[in-house]
Design an enzyme around this catalytic site. Sequence first.
Site, PDB file in Angstrom:
ATOM      1  CG  ASP A   1       3.482 -31.087  35.509  1.00 45.20           C
ATOM      2  OD1 ASP A   1       4.562 -30.727  36.005  1.00 45.20           O
ATOM      3  OD2 ASP A   1       2.487 -31.361  36.182  1.00 45.20           O
TER       4      ASP A   1
ATOM      5  CG  ASN B   1      -8.157 -30.582  40.916  1.00 44.30           C
ATOM      6  OD1 ASN B   1      -7.061 -31.089  41.152  1.00 44.30           O
ATOM      7  ND2 ASN B   1      -8.418 -29.925  39.795  1.00 44.30           N
TER       8      ASN B   1
ATOM      9  CG  HIS C   1      -4.030 -31.555  39.520  1.00 46.43           C
ATOM     10  ND1 HIS C   1      -4.309 -30.237  39.276  1.00 46.43           N
ATOM     11  CD2 HIS C   1      -2.877 -31.540  40.231  1.00 46.43           C
ATOM     12  CE1 HIS C   1      -3.365 -29.482  39.798  1.00 46.43           C
ATOM     13  NE2 HIS C   1      -2.486 -30.248  40.393  1.00 46.43           N
TER      14      HIS C   1
ATOM     15  CD  GLU D   1      -6.245 -29.834  36.307  1.00 43.65           C
ATOM     16  OE1 GLU D   1      -6.754 -30.253  37.365  1.00 43.65           O
ATOM     17  OE2 GLU D   1      -5.494 -28.852  36.261  1.00 43.65           O
TER      18      GLU D   1
HETATM   19  C1  F6R Z   1       3.604 -30.206  39.447  1.00 44.16           C
HETATM   20  C2  F6R Z   1       2.457 -31.108  39.418  1.00 44.16           C
HETATM   21  C3  F6R Z   1       1.221 -30.819  40.189  1.00 44.16           C
HETATM   22  C4  F6R Z   1       1.500 -30.488  41.658  1.00 44.16           C
HETATM   23  C5  F6R Z   1       0.206 -30.182  42.388  1.00 44.16           C
HETATM   24  C6  F6R Z   1       0.464 -29.755  43.828  1.00 44.16           C
HETATM   25  O1  F6R Z   1       4.668 -30.711  38.659  1.00 44.16           O
HETATM   26  O2  F6R Z   1       2.515 -32.070  38.730  1.00 44.16           O
HETATM   27  O3  F6R Z   1       0.378 -31.941  40.105  1.00 44.16           O
HETATM   28  O4  F6R Z   1       2.146 -31.583  42.261  1.00 44.16           O
HETATM   29  O5  F6R Z   1      -0.465 -29.150  41.738  1.00 44.16           O
HETATM   30  O6  F6R Z   1       1.148 -28.537  43.853  1.00 44.16           O
HETATM   31  P1  F6R Z   1       1.712 -27.957  45.221  1.00 44.16           P
HETATM   32  O7  F6R Z   1       2.780 -28.880  45.648  1.00 44.16           O
HETATM   33  O8  F6R Z   1       2.253 -26.597  44.851  1.00 44.16           O
HETATM   34  O9  F6R Z   1       0.575 -27.920  46.173  1.00 44.16           O
END
Ligand code: F6R
Length: 235
Positions: A67, A132, A134, A139
Amino acid sequence: MNIILTQSYEESAQKGAEIILSALARKPDMLLGLATGETPLGIYRCLAEACRAGKADFSRARTVNLDEYVGCREQDSYRKFMFDNLFDHINLPRENVTIADHTANPDAETERLRGFFKRNTVDLQLLGIGPNGHIGFNEPDETLESLVHVTPLAKATVEANARWFADGTVPEQAITMGMGDILRARSILIIIKGESKRDVLRGLLESTAVTTRNPATFLHLHPDVTLIAEKSLTV
Ligand code: F6R
């Protein structure tokens, strides 16, 4: 789902890196799907170290990122994050990197990346998880999109990610691989780090039910998923 519970985040990162490095040794021209955020940083440090020590060779590998924010500043982009934390420290050719362009027209980028996933299969997809549930920026919602798409970020995600932005202002939209793109990867490696993921981890371990209200539960549909988390998060 293959579950690996560890004593520390450092051990999780080491184990995650070992899985990536053995996949790379088996297939030097692998397509590796990558994530950003705090969770993979330890893995990226281990990969850089392996490369420095001559124990890993990324010269034929290709990568694609899950992403990117839409319309963010260069300094806040996941592209910069990836170069700072991994690509500048391994021998991966720049032209082998695929990541959405945060400056480009999001519809055109969506088309370009949909084409990429039509032509290419990810060998190993690395994932983190949001508090959450995701994965990528898929989401929780009534329905989930299967292909690359532009999505508004959930309020919980904006709050969780504000720490990365100097002025606390998180872009409202991101472009992300869809659930189908993720589930078509040959193998998936998900690392869970941080107290805020405790509930979502417990949910994944206690039930094999699938719900769009927790996108990570769709990983139960995939035949080759490895989940690594600290044991302390499960008690
Ligand atoms: C980032 C992504 C997100 C993160 C998730 C956890 O490329 O795809 O799904 O993996 O938000 O983020 P952290 O590791 O910062 O807790």
